[in-house]
Design a protein around this motif. Sequence first.
Motif, PDB file in Angstrom:
ATOM      1  N   LEU A 425       0.843  -1.195   0.000  1.00 51.16           N
ATOM      2  CA  LEU A 425       0.000   0.000   0.000  1.00 51.16           C
ATOM      3  C   LEU A 425       0.881   1.250   0.000  1.00 51.16           C
ATOM      4  N   PRO A 426       0.317   2.415  -0.314  1.00 51.92           N
ATOM      5  CA  PRO A 426       1.122   3.645  -0.305  1.00 51.92           C
ATOM      6  C   PRO A 426       1.710   3.907   1.080  1.00 51.92           C
ATOM      7  N   ALA A 427       2.933   4.418   1.109  1.00 55.42           N
ATOM      8  CA  ALA A 427       3.603   4.718   2.367  1.00 55.42           C
ATOM      9  C   ALA A 427       2.913   5.880   3.079  1.00 55.42           C
ATOM     10  N   LYS A 428       2.953   5.857   4.409  1.00 56.66           N
ATOM     11  CA  LYS A 428       2.366   6.919   5.214  1.00 56.66           C
ATOM     12  C   LYS A 428       3.479   7.640   5.971  1.00 56.66           C
ATOM     13  N   TRP A 429       3.970   8.732   5.398  1.00 58.72           N
ATOM     14  CA  TRP A 429       5.023   9.522   6.020  1.00 58.72           C
ATOM     15  C   TRP A 429       4.407  10.704   6.769  1.00 58.72           C
ATOM     16  N   ASN A 430       4.946  10.972   7.953  1.00 54.67           N
ATOM     17  CA  ASN A 430       4.477  12.066   8.792  1.00 54.67           C
ATOM     18  C   ASN A 430       5.660  12.920   9.212  1.00 54.67           C
ATOM     19  N   ALA A 431       5.502  14.239   9.181  1.00 54.05           N
ATOM     20  CA  ALA A 431       6.578  15.143   9.576  1.00 54.05           C
ATOM     21  C   ALA A 431       6.528  15.402  11.080  1.00 54.05           C
TER      22      ALA A 431
END
Length: 751
Positions: A425-431
């Motif tokens: 699945l699409p990656a979930k990046w958080n700042a």
Amino acid sequence: MVISSLQAQEVKLWKPVKDEVFLQERSQIILSKLPVSQIALHGEKIIALIDHEIYEVKGSHFEKQPNTPNGISRLNTIKNQLFAYGSGGLFIAAEDRWKKIENGEITSICSHLGDVYASSSEDIFRLEGDRLVNIMPAGGYLSSDITMVMEDGTQLLADPVKLGPISSIESYAGTLHILREGQLVQLAGNVVNEHLVDWGNLPSKNTREMLSVGSRLFISTDRGLGVLRGASMGVIKGSDGLPIENTRQLTRGFDRDVWIGTDRGAIRMLDDGWHYFGADHWLPDNHVNSIAVGTNAVYIATDKGIGVISYEPFTLLKKADHYEQWLEKWEHKRLGFIHTLYDYQGEWVREISDNDGSHTASYLTAMSYKYAVTGDQAARKEAAEAFQAMLWLERVTPIDGLIARSIWSRQGDTGRMGQRGSGGLPAKWNATPDSLWYWKGDASSDEVIAHFYSVSLFHDLAANELEKELAKEHMRRITGYIMDNNWVLIDMDGQPTRWGRWNPEYLLRPYGWEDRGVNGLEALAFSYATYALTGEERFKKGYHQLIDWGYAQNTIRQKKTFPPSEIAPWDDNLAFEAYNTLLRYEKDPARRSVFLRSLERTFEIKRMEQIPWFNFSYAAFTGNDAELEVAVQHLREWTLDCIEHNYQNSHRDDLFVSPGYTSYEGGLKAISPREKSVSRGARRAIVLDGGVNGKRIMEPVGFLRDYWMGRYYGFIEEPETADKSLRSVDASWMTNKGAKPYTGPGRPSFK
């Protein structure tokens, strides 16, 4: 070494394995634009025949030699003399020139009773000084056919007895043996014996070469090896362990071994086993043309160059040091994490992956075990660094108990941010609020159990008092967060992560039914481990809640074997991390018996792969015999080179399950680590083909974890030798090999 309660077993049916000195292979590839048709050693020189020209191999290049004789197709060294021969005759190397011995075509040469013999298509000659002398007696050769023998012993021959057509000659049992196509003949004095075999037959009429080794005369064919012992002809085929039946070149090795060339790689035959060497790791190409053997190295000529396999004395302790040095020199380390390297626009860069915590966990456990065994403060420091990285994966998120998969530095990391997340699945990046970092969400169950396995082990074996409290708090926060959310890991978006589910609504219903065993085992492990270390009753209550839901019974058949599409090899790694966590702490006999039944079933399925991680875990918690010898041999057969070269084994003729094992997962053979590429802790021995074209370098922490685990539990003994060269490596050759050092902002320190 002090044996702790973690190691105690009432009865031990296993015996420790000595870390004895063994020969470790190293590989070197020397590429050639044209096929290398022949190779030979002449003193310290490596001589090659390329496109009918003679070259000397110097380092990694070929230097053409002057005045190559015409009509040369073979090279051979006998009694320290280098011979070249073929349709143009026989030549011998003499200083800086070639001396011609014979004009006619020569098909074969050998050493016999201290002299050099050569053959043409029809005759055999002995080398006397600078000339070949035909050994045919004045009256010609006699026949072994008894109908030709008169009463007084004479023979009346209507036609002369011929030796040819001769393809090869070899000395065996003090007698010259002649190989015609499809027929073995013996020259017994002046008698040509065409009936020397009393029992058995050659495996094929398509014969190639002969080699005499002690009591045996080997004949290569396209259907296996013929083996003459006395007057009996045996056969060695794929079912006997021969990796490739279509054999060609035969060369005596340096340690009672035989080297075999094929058009699908090279084979080393030993008294007790077989070693297969193929492209791309060991050879530039699979089509072998010639083999030469030195004191501690083997040179294999192929269509695309030369593969050099050198041998060096090693112990497993020395090998562990090699891999530790590899991690350092190739720059697999960053901010306490352990990373795979990959080729990015022609440079090695660290992969900020989908499972940085899981990959680092194996290194944390390895260094924790090492410190417990050796008391080495450097190992404790390495473990503490990895532990801090594991803490950061939880502290970097804004929610107590939620863990990140990985952390990316905006200012220090190179390459590309992964765009894929859990299950593709699409990656979930958080700042982060300060915008210095991105952290990857959607953590999976494999990340969670890796935290508990490694952090609890660090707590027990290597942590100081402050770190013990940090470890307890780390486990308390994660388990508490999961329990507070009804056994689900809730992500930043308020939704469960794709695989972070241990709740009955998932595991006991059709959607998650296939995961009920391994996920239930994980939940039991991390809840009870948290209770064991913190003493907080809420975690004990949570553990018993899982048991009331039937999770313990579901673990018994957690290992899936069918259908093939449902077999996930990484689940084995998760299961054994859970076993290693739960069984260290759970002492209740009734509950423990359920988990041991699960371990017994799982180990029987995995036993055929002979991977130490499985064998050592089984022995540690049952005390039973776990085939430690083969598990330790598995470690000896790891390759020193961690670059993921391509490998292929599906074409082999020895693909069968070894006696005493059952293939429950459909595997045809447990492939040696020597015949694959270095892979991660979730490695499978039954995968026949693989590799990524040398575009990735795997971190060798699986070896380190397994080796130091074996040392900790006493499965592997410390080497008896005090020789430093057998206990550690000189890693100077690895300088500046891998990724550039990380130069971005540092990791916070947690106290």
